[in-house]
Scaffold this active site. Structure first.
Site, PDB file in Angstrom:
ATOM      1  N   LYS A  64       0.834  -1.216   0.000  1.00 45.62           N
ATOM      2  CA  LYS A  64       0.000   0.000   0.000  1.00 45.62           C
ATOM      3  C   LYS A  64       0.867   1.263   0.000  1.00 45.62           C
ATOM      4  CE  LYS A  64      -3.808  -2.346   2.389  1.00 45.62           C
ATOM      5  NZ  LYS A  64      -4.445  -2.612   3.695  1.00 45.62           N
ATOM      6  N   TYR A 189      -5.058  -4.706  -7.278  1.00 49.73           N
ATOM      7  CA  TYR A 189      -4.848  -4.727  -5.818  1.00 49.73           C
ATOM      8  C   TYR A 189      -4.433  -6.137  -5.351  1.00 49.73           C
ATOM      9  CZ  TYR A 189      -5.869  -4.716  -0.839  1.00 49.73           C
ATOM     10  OH  TYR A 189      -5.767  -4.877   0.524  1.00 49.73           O
ATOM     11  N   TYR A 241      -2.277  -0.488  11.371  1.00 46.28           N
ATOM     12  CA  TYR A 241      -3.725  -0.651  11.564  1.00 46.28           C
ATOM     13  C   TYR A 241      -4.155   0.028  12.859  1.00 46.28           C
ATOM     14  CZ  TYR A 241      -2.567  -4.548   8.428  1.00 46.28           C
ATOM     15  OH  TYR A 241      -2.073  -5.322   7.428  1.00 46.28           O
ATOM     16  N   VAL A 259      -0.358  -8.867   6.292  1.00 47.98           N
ATOM     17  CA  VAL A 259      -0.804 -10.125   6.891  1.00 47.98           C
ATOM     18  C   VAL A 259       0.023 -11.338   6.447  1.00 47.98           C
ATOM     19  CG1 VAL A 259      -3.173  -9.394   7.403  1.00 47.98           C
ATOM     20  CG2 VAL A 259      -2.652 -10.391   5.169  1.00 47.98           C
TER      21      VAL A 259
HETATM   22  N1  GLU Z   1      -4.352  -8.665   0.720  1.00 49.37           N
HETATM   23  C1  GLU Z   1      -4.787  -8.430   2.064  1.00 49.37           C
HETATM   24  C2  GLU Z   1      -6.242  -8.052   2.105  1.00 49.37           C
HETATM   25  O1  GLU Z   1      -6.665  -7.299   1.289  1.00 49.37           O
HETATM   26  C3  GLU Z   1      -3.931  -7.365   2.648  1.00 49.37           C
HETATM   27  C4  GLU Z   1      -4.298  -7.094   4.077  1.00 49.37           C
HETATM   28  C5  GLU Z   1      -3.119  -6.815   4.938  1.00 49.37           C
HETATM   29  O2  GLU Z   1      -1.976  -7.171   4.697  1.00 49.37           O
HETATM   30  O3  GLU Z   1      -3.407  -6.200   5.955  1.00 49.37           O
HETATM   31  O4  GLU Z   1      -6.990  -8.480   2.929  1.00 49.37           O
END
Ligand code: GLU
Length: 305
Positions: A64, A189, A241, A259
């Site tokens: 991101k 994405y 987060y 994640v």
């Molecule tokens: N590809 C994961 C999703 O969209 C990324 C989330 C993450 O790493 O926090 O849920």
């Protein structure tokens, strides 16, 4: 330095027991819960590593940061932040209520899923393949690693099960935040999240930001200092987060987790740090990885505060 990193890894290995590997994307279940590794890239080009630093993992949300940089380069920050806010949220990274109730239906920030999907929709390119190609090439450039590619299984797995992200994206289409084809945006994405890296790669992304947008190894200036500053500020307030406040207090570095178990951290003017530890806490952050960064921050006095 490597002795220090070694000690920190040994001390914190026990914490992997307290978390779980992500399972909501089926392919991520294959991650090894016991892995824990760290890689440091300093601004004068020195590199240090310890533990399972060779573990490969999908970059997930750390991507991101990369798409945010490209969207700002393409559109300017004023336009980007008219679509996506820069406010921290206390809700989960994939929250639906946050999108509907806050910020006049704009995603709160580019580090939560809704914000990141909207950011991808702003990146220029004729076709989704071209948009992803730009993200991949940019990632290869700032890591100095031309071998980075997507992990096909992870990509297919997330694409097949990413209905929560789909609902966020369709909601944003209904409110006009996203104006192009939702499925095409999501495809990019999912691909960007599936890029496979090691903690060496993410430490180099961190070093590039620590060096204000200049690649330390080549001296090439890739983005304006101002863009690097904005991105680091957003990482500091939103990158971990709904644990970003706690992370700022205990560690005090701009950082972004994913994640897949990675955390990319930036010690401005000093170094980039990459950590891998697929065992995650309830908020989706590497449980032992956070402990490693806390010890490193204390030992080397890396907090920016
Ligand atoms: N590809 C994961 C999703 O969209 C990324 C989330 C993450 O790493 O926090 O849920």
């Amino acid at each position: 330095m490597e002795k220090l990193l070694d000690n920190i890894i040994q001390t914190n290995r026990k914490y992997v027991e307290e978390g779980e590997v992500a399972s909501y994307i089926p392919e991520l279940k294959k991650g090894n819960k016991n892995d824990l590794g760290v890689y440091v890239t300093t601004l004068n080009g020195e590199e240090f590593r310890a533990g399972d630093y060779e573990t490969r993992f999908t970059i997930q949300s750390i991507s991101k940061v990369i798409s945010l940089i490209i969207a700002i380069m393409d559109n300017g920050e004023d336009y980007v932040f008219s679509k996506v806010g820069v406010e921290h949220t206390a809700d989960a990274f994939n929250s639906i209520t946050n999108l509907e109730t806050k910020n006049l239906h704009r995603p709160s920030n580019p580090m939560i899923n809704a914000g990141a999907i909207a950011i991808v929709s702003l990146i220029k390119g004729r076709e989704p393949d071209e948009v992803f190609e730009r993200i991949l090439n940019f990632t290869r450039k700032i890591t100095g690693n031309d071998n980075i590619n997507i992990n096909r299984e992870a990509y297919i797995s997330e694409k097949a099960t990413g209905d929560r992200n789909r609902s966020l994206a369709y909601f944003m289409k209904s409110t006009g935040v996203i104006t192009n084809d939702v499925e095409k945006v999501l495809d990019v994405y999912f691909k960007q999240c599936s890029m496979e890296v090691t903690c060496k790669d993410i430490s180099r992304i961190g070093a590039f930001l620590a060096n204000d947008g200049v690649i330390p190894l080549t001296g090439e200036k890739v983005i304006p200092r101002e863009t690097a500053r904005i991105v680091k500020a957003i990482m500091t307030t939103c990158g971990m987060y709904d644990a970003s406040g706690e992370f700022a207090v205990n560690i005090g570095m701009p950082a972004k987790s994913g994640v897949g178990g990675g955390i990319m951290a930036v010690a401005p003017e000093k170094m980039g740090i990459g950590v891998v530890g697929p065992s995650l806490d309830k908020k989706g952050n590497s449980i032992a990885g956070i402990k490693v960064l806390a010890d490193l921050s204390k030992e080397l006095e890396l907090s920016i505060f």
